[in-house]
Write an enzyme that holds these catalytic residues in place. Sequence first.
Site, mmCIF file in Angstrom:
data_model
loop_
_atom_site.group_PDB
_atom_site.id
_atom_site.type_symbol
_atom_site.label_atom_id
_atom_site.label_comp_id
_atom_site.label_asym_id
_atom_site.label_seq_id
_atom_site.Cartn_x
_atom_site.Cartn_y
_atom_site.Cartn_z
ATOM 1 N N ARG A 1 24.416 66.523 27.663
ATOM 2 C CA ARG A 1 23.925 67.489 28.626
ATOM 3 C C ARG A 1 24.761 68.751 28.540
ATOM 4 O O ARG A 1 25.981 68.692 28.615
ATOM 5 C CB ARG A 1 24.006 66.889 30.029
ATOM 6 N N THR B 1 23.569 74.638 31.421
ATOM 7 C CA THR B 1 22.118 74.712 31.647
ATOM 8 C C THR B 1 21.548 73.392 32.135
ATOM 9 O O THR B 1 20.413 73.343 32.609
ATOM 10 C CB THR B 1 21.405 75.058 30.324
ATOM 11 N N ASP C 1 29.314 60.095 37.257
ATOM 12 C CA ASP C 1 28.980 60.239 35.833
ATOM 13 C C ASP C 1 29.068 58.865 35.168
ATOM 14 O O ASP C 1 30.150 58.303 35.020
ATOM 15 C CB ASP C 1 29.934 61.228 35.163
ATOM 16 N N ASP D 1 31.357 58.583 31.973
ATOM 17 C CA ASP D 1 32.776 58.664 32.323
ATOM 18 C C ASP D 1 33.260 57.382 32.986
ATOM 19 O O ASP D 1 34.357 56.886 32.704
ATOM 20 C CB ASP D 1 33.036 59.843 33.268
HETATM 21 N N1 URA Z 1 24.179 61.598 34.540
HETATM 22 C C1 URA Z 1 25.104 60.841 35.183
HETATM 23 O O1 URA Z 1 25.909 60.174 34.536
HETATM 24 N N2 URA Z 1 25.100 60.840 36.522
HETATM 25 C C2 URA Z 1 24.220 61.553 37.257
HETATM 26 O O2 URA Z 1 24.265 61.495 38.488
HETATM 27 C C3 URA Z 1 23.267 62.334 36.572
HETATM 28 C C4 URA Z 1 23.273 62.337 35.215
#
Ligand code: URA
Length: 205
Positions: free
Chosen positions: A101, A105, A196, A199
């Site tokens: 990602r 953006t 995340d 992570d």
């Molecule tokens: N990706 C993630 O890891 N967590 C989110 O909340 C959105 C996208």
Amino acid sequence: MNLTVIDHPLTRHYLTILRDKRTDAQAFRAAARGLTYTLVHEATLRVPYDAFDVETPLEMAKGHRIRNVVAVPVLRAGLGMLDAVLEMIPDVKVGFAGVARNEETALPQEYYAKLPDLSDAYVIICEPMLATGGSLSWAVDKVKSSGAKTITAICVVACPEGVDRMRQDHPDVQVIAASLDRGLNDRAYILPGLGDMGDRLFGTT
Ligand code: URA
């Protein structure tokens, strides 16, 4: 697009561990695996199989063997669902779709793709967080361009924005999730969500 939200005590149990910010990476990975079992169970309800006769120690019985399943984890967070898929589905083949990602953006950027021919495959895409829907929509485009026609996505958490995007882009895809959460914050993270996923799986927070 058809959305199924799994309503099962085990799914809710594991999802709670994933949501809890105190959960460390090791426990997070274990809970992701446990939750994925429950998603795979639902995702394989309509999987193709061969029927044949099998000999028990006592007599003949009807037997079934599932076939042609290809799992496609969306890197990197989808890797957290892969072990459960490998354990549950015999002979599963695995393709990979790498998308990151763009933090400015929030749009998906491809960095890796390795897919087998998917023309006869029952494809299960592992995309834990259905947030904006950009990554999953991109992954579905990718598997379709390798011939896939029957596609199911398994997600840990979905939200209305991602679901709407998938309805628009890929109405033919089945999405199975453990929860449909409230929505996105201004950084495209799902609320309440679990943070995340990549992570937390790999301890990179
Ligand atoms: N990706 C993630 O890891 N967590 C989110 O909340 C959105 C996208």
